[in-house]
Motif scaffolding. Sequence first.
Motif, short mmCIF file in Angstrom:
data_model
loop_
_atom_site.label_atom_id
_atom_site.label_comp_id
_atom_site.label_asym_id
_atom_site.label_seq_id
_atom_site.Cartn_x
_atom_site.Cartn_y
_atom_site.Cartn_z
N GLU A 169 0.83 -1.20 0.00
CA GLU A 169 0.00 0.00 0.00
C GLU A 169 0.87 1.25 0.00
OE1 GLU A 169 -0.48 -2.60 1.97
OE2 GLU A 169 -2.62 -3.01 2.26
N ASN A 170 1.95 1.23 0.79
CA ASN A 170 2.89 2.36 0.82
C ASN A 170 3.50 2.59 -0.56
OD1 ASN A 170 3.74 0.89 3.86
ND2 ASN A 170 2.77 2.88 3.78
N LEU A 171 3.85 1.51 -1.23
CA LEU A 171 4.48 1.63 -2.55
C LEU A 171 3.52 2.24 -3.57
CD1 LEU A 171 6.35 -1.79 -2.64
CD2 LEU A 171 7.41 0.47 -2.48
N MET A 172 2.26 1.83 -3.53
CA MET A 172 1.29 2.38 -4.46
C MET A 172 1.07 3.87 -4.20
SD MET A 172 0.49 -0.10 -6.48
CE MET A 172 0.49 -1.90 -6.55
N LEU A 173 1.06 4.27 -2.94
CA LEU A 173 0.91 5.69 -2.61
C LEU A 173 2.15 6.48 -3.02
CD1 LEU A 173 -0.84 5.39 0.88
CD2 LEU A 173 -1.87 6.13 -1.29
N MET A 174 3.32 5.86 -2.89
CA MET A 174 4.55 6.51 -3.36
C MET A 174 4.48 6.75 -4.86
SD MET A 174 7.32 4.32 -1.10
CE MET A 174 8.75 4.81 -2.09
N MET A 175 3.92 5.79 -5.59
CA MET A 175 3.77 5.96 -7.03
C MET A 175 2.78 7.08 -7.35
SD MET A 175 3.09 3.03 -9.95
CE MET A 175 1.56 2.45 -9.22
N GLN A 176 1.70 7.15 -6.58
CA GLN A 176 0.72 8.22 -6.79
C GLN A 176 1.35 9.60 -6.58
OE1 GLN A 176 -2.30 8.74 -3.74
NE2 GLN A 176 -3.89 9.02 -5.31
N LYS A 177 2.29 9.69 -5.64
CA LYS A 177 2.95 10.96 -5.34
C LYS A 177 4.17 11.23 -6.22
CE LYS A 177 1.46 10.75 -0.51
NZ LYS A 177 1.87 10.58 0.91
N GLY A 178 4.45 10.30 -7.14
CA GLY A 178 5.57 10.50 -8.06
C GLY A 178 6.92 10.14 -7.51
N ARG A 179 6.96 9.45 -6.37
CA ARG A 179 8.24 9.07 -5.78
C ARG A 179 8.83 7.82 -6.42
NH1 ARG A 179 7.21 8.82 0.47
NH2 ARG A 179 9.35 8.02 0.38
N VAL A 180 7.96 6.98 -7.01
CA VAL A 180 8.42 5.86 -7.84
C VAL A 180 7.59 5.85 -9.12
CG1 VAL A 180 9.17 4.45 -5.87
CG2 VAL A 180 6.86 4.18 -6.78
N ASP A 181 8.14 5.26 -10.16
CA ASP A 181 7.46 5.20 -11.46
C ASP A 181 6.66 3.92 -11.64
OD1 ASP A 181 8.72 7.66 -12.34
OD2 ASP A 181 10.55 6.48 -12.59
N VAL A 182 7.18 2.85 -11.05
CA VAL A 182 6.62 1.51 -11.24
C VAL A 182 6.67 0.79 -9.90
CG1 VAL A 182 6.90 -0.70 -12.44
CG2 VAL A 182 7.45 1.44 -13.62
N VAL A 183 5.70 -0.08 -9.67
CA VAL A 183 5.73 -0.95 -8.49
C VAL A 183 5.67 -2.40 -8.97
CG1 VAL A 183 4.49 -1.73 -6.42
CG2 VAL A 183 4.65 0.72 -6.95
N ILE A 184 6.60 -3.21 -8.50
CA ILE A 184 6.55 -4.64 -8.76
C ILE A 184 5.90 -5.31 -7.57
CG2 ILE A 184 8.91 -4.97 -7.88
CD1 ILE A 184 9.16 -7.38 -9.76
N ALA A 185 4.97 -6.25 -7.86
CA ALA A 185 4.25 -6.92 -6.77
C ALA A 185 3.70 -8.25 -7.26
CB ALA A 185 3.10 -6.05 -6.28
#
Length: 256
Positions: A169-185
């Motif tokens: 969930e943290n990773l998806m929110l990081m992506m929403q905020k532009g802190r990461v481009d892609v999430v692997i899961a």
Amino acid sequence: MRWIAFKGGVAGILMLLWAPGVLSQQGTETVEPLTVTVGVDHSPPYRILEPSQKTGLYLELFEEIADRLGWRVQYREAPFRRILLLMRRGEVDVMLGPLETAERTELMEFVAPAFPPERRLFFYLNAENRIERYADLYGRAIGILEGASYFSRFDTDDKLLKEPAPRYENLMLMMQKGRVDVVIAPELVGLYAVEKLGLDVKVSPFFVPGERSYIAVAKNSPVLKYADDIRAALKLIELEGIHEDLVLKYMDRFAE
């Protein structure tokens, strides 16, 4: 023996599966049940840790095994990476769902491949971050779960920019905020996180086939001597159809 309560056909198969002396809790009712400490992190739908309950596919499967062995189960909640440390310290006996790697085999015994394989997906928000081949990962910030293993090439590729977090969930929110481009899961875990957060996240066409994950027991744990019991109890719930029913229950709920 608690097994005499089972249906005759299944009990007969079970007795053939287990060699003499393997059954862990053969004593009378005066024998104190074995208490097993299981390290778990919140990773729905496999491990769902809420104030009111602890559930999820992996926990339900292990509870079925523990019930047949007469074990008491207590859960120790911690991030994935910390569970590995707790196993090393002898504070956790069992871990549910790790992939087998050379490094981890020094710490734990991979007793039974109890959980189904699951694709590794790459989630994205913006079209320019759609992953169509492995090479597309270079130059992008990739969100990963702390301590997790995905597949060998990815795990050992030092040229990739990886940003860790304790929960998907943290990773998806990081992506929403532009802190990461892609999430692997893993597939179901990623889909669960997206559904829970209500994000308009897309799945890249590039994916990696999954591997079966394990019930793993710390090599310094007294539970390790019951490895054959765990395998036999797993075989029993497979024969009873419980394993398949639980897997389908969660796949039907969260798969697309």
